[in-house]
Enzyme design. Sequence first.
Site, PDB file in Angstrom:
ATOM      1  N   ARG A   1       8.681 -38.666   8.211  1.00 31.44           N
ATOM      2  CA  ARG A   1       7.795 -39.727   8.481  1.00 31.44           C
ATOM      3  C   ARG A   1       8.139 -40.946   9.290  1.00 31.44           C
ATOM      4  O   ARG A   1       7.743 -41.066  10.536  1.00 31.44           O
ATOM      5  CB  ARG A   1       7.265 -40.261   7.112  1.00 31.44           C
ATOM      6  CG  ARG A   1       5.955 -40.766   7.045  1.00 31.44           C
ATOM      7  CD  ARG A   1       5.728 -42.137   7.734  1.00 31.44           C
ATOM      8  NE  ARG A   1       6.454 -43.394   7.021  1.00 31.44           N
ATOM      9  CZ  ARG A   1       6.583 -44.363   7.602  1.00 31.44           C
ATOM     10  NH1 ARG A   1       6.053 -45.034   8.406  1.00 31.44           N
ATOM     11  NH2 ARG A   1       7.413 -45.369   6.685  1.00 31.44           N
TER      12      ARG A   1
ATOM     13  N   HIS B   1      14.293 -50.777   2.150  1.00 30.56           N
ATOM     14  CA  HIS B   1      14.194 -49.879   3.531  1.00 30.56           C
ATOM     15  C   HIS B   1      14.606 -50.746   4.494  1.00 30.56           C
ATOM     16  O   HIS B   1      13.966 -51.803   4.780  1.00 30.56           O
ATOM     17  CB  HIS B   1      12.588 -49.724   3.518  1.00 30.56           C
ATOM     18  CG  HIS B   1      12.144 -48.965   4.686  1.00 30.56           C
ATOM     19  ND1 HIS B   1      11.624 -47.809   4.927  1.00 30.56           N
ATOM     20  CD2 HIS B   1      12.057 -49.450   5.996  1.00 30.56           C
ATOM     21  CE1 HIS B   1      11.132 -47.405   6.071  1.00 30.56           C
ATOM     22  NE2 HIS B   1      11.661 -48.487   7.028  1.00 30.56           N
TER      23      HIS B   1
ATOM     24  N   HIS C   1      16.188 -51.021   8.368  1.00 27.89           N
ATOM     25  CA  HIS C   1      16.575 -50.703   9.720  1.00 27.89           C
ATOM     26  C   HIS C   1      17.878 -51.347  10.317  1.00 27.89           C
ATOM     27  O   HIS C   1      18.185 -52.264   9.762  1.00 27.89           O
ATOM     28  CB  HIS C   1      15.392 -51.125  10.720  1.00 27.89           C
ATOM     29  CG  HIS C   1      14.158 -50.152  10.890  1.00 27.89           C
ATOM     30  ND1 HIS C   1      13.533 -49.448  11.483  1.00 27.89           N
ATOM     31  CD2 HIS C   1      13.340 -49.847   9.162  1.00 27.89           C
ATOM     32  CE1 HIS C   1      12.556 -48.652  11.144  1.00 27.89           C
ATOM     33  NE2 HIS C   1      12.323 -48.993   9.873  1.00 27.89           N
TER      34      HIS C   1
ATOM     35  N   CYS D   1      11.748 -49.467  16.696  1.00 27.59           N
ATOM     36  CA  CYS D   1      10.897 -50.433  16.745  1.00 27.59           C
ATOM     37  C   CYS D   1      10.279 -50.511  18.207  1.00 27.59           C
ATOM     38  O   CYS D   1      10.853 -50.511  18.996  1.00 27.59           O
ATOM     39  CB  CYS D   1      11.421 -51.791  16.182  1.00 27.59           C
ATOM     40  SG  CYS D   1      10.508 -53.026  16.578  1.00 27.59           S
TER      41      CYS D   1
END
Lengths: 308, 308
Positions: free
Chosen positions: A17, A209, A211, A242
Amino acid sequence: MITDFSETLIVQEVSPRDGLQIEPTWVETVDKIALIDQLSLAGFSRIEAGSFVSPKAIPALRDGEWVFKGITRQPGVIYVALIPNLKGAQRALESSADELNLVMSASQTHNLANMRMRCEDSLAAFGEIVHYVGGTQVRLNGSIATTFGCPFEGKIDEDRVLQIVEAYQELGIQGITLADTTGMANPRQVDRLVRRVLQRVSPADLTLHFHNTRGLGLCNVLAAYEAGARRFDAALGGLGGCPFAPGASGNICTEDLVNLCDEIGIHTGIDLPLLLKLSRGLPALLGHEVPGQLAKAGRNCDLHPTPS
Amino acid sequence: MITDFSETLIVQEVSPRDGLQIEPTWVETVDKIALIDQLSLAGFSRIEAGSFVSPKAIPALRDGEWVFKGITRQPGVIYVALIPNLKGAQRALESSADELNLVMSASQTHNLANMRMRCEDSLAAFGEIVHYVGGTQVRLNGSIATTFGCPFEGKIDEDRVLQIVEAYQELGIQGITLADTTGMANPRQVDRLVRRVLQRVSPADLTLHFHNTRGLGLCNVLAAYEAGARRFDAALGGLGGCPFAPGASGNICTEDLVNLCDEIGIHTGIDLPLLLKLSRGLPALLGHEVPGQLAKAGRNCDLHPTPS
């Protein structure tokens, strides 16, 4: 420093996803299914397998129904679908997703840009979804995007994040994800906020979560684990990214995270050699190199021949 | 979690030496000098400016004399030269290096491959260098390569590292660098070993040298800082690397490290905007992208315009 190495760190694999949604190359439905089926054999207990978003908004994931229909479900694995609205929830339930992941940004500006609505309207829509799902066995998780910073607004007030956690709970959404959507978190901030959130949310219901946009993803995992968090999103190969920082890393890389855990003695239950094999297949699938380090370097135990 | 944010973290910039030595493209002497001169203005107190190694062994750095002769030295900056042997020490002193960095591997196999001699012979050569340098103002630092793991032998006995620290000290080498030459360290191991070494070495004399080969470089910095270490090597852009892991990251990236420190409130005294400008010039200088993340993503405070 972490002192408790006895508890399992749960990795939710999100490459199908959050990894694929930004890819410019179309990944065939059969290839998505094959990837998820392989991941299902690697020991993950949770896989975010797709989303039910408008195909115009995210064309890369427009085949969500076919993916969920085609995968071979393994017992004990929860297959999660990201959904933006009631229509997405309906599609997800028809596709037998085990859990729905709803998302709203802590930043009003980011929510307007990402979801095209104000936060109040997102919460109202979540209320409808909770009502719709009620009575089924389907679980609900609420993600708070831009928890640790917004690329438009900058710093996010921690009290605002706590208020959204409460709002989710009042709606009946049990799972909470604190999402560092564009990689702005730092370990000190993570430590502080995770401790506050864990006063309201059980570790079993909280996901972090991160990054790796600014190289701090795994530092933030360690800080969150030390503060009591036990569940983390990660993407094979460090896929994702991003749109505001082209060339920067995406999600924290699953195999790099599992290797870190293996090296320091935190159990994950995940088959690292299989992950490496899958990760090394990504460049052929996607047409470009991926950010993960371990697939390039190999594990520590992969020794090199002594030079003659 | 780190609780003491009051002490400065000292960054020794090593891109001119450990960064450039592996580059296949020849960097002109004037460009090396320009890079070092810019770095000298960025607030570093220590710069490893070059090496005096056989030009056959490391042709990329064969212009060490010209580099040291050409740079504009800033007051308060210590310019370090890596040297492999007595001849290198003589060349470094003729070039007015402020400090000589000697290197030996904890791994016998790695020392044979890298220095083409056994560790005992390396130590004997260091004795000659100490004698030669005695009476000058030049400082000595001893690096222990493969401290945290060897790509040929695997794990390295911590007692062996401690014995080398003692051997260095007995020779009169004051500074000690624990080098994770091929990026095999993990934070738990770093915590344990740094605490042991700090029982013998003052924090002012101890440097940690991490590579980001498996994505753990900054995690290891935080673990070492928490254990009491205060001085770290890093390379602009994350230059450097390992011939055994092509495509994997090199040294920890200076601007990513400084950004981490800025974000969590540890003082470095380093001008991050200047670093970013320099890092963004590296691809043009070297002909390839570099691993550092911050130069691609920008700082957290570099906000993006709100979408209309």
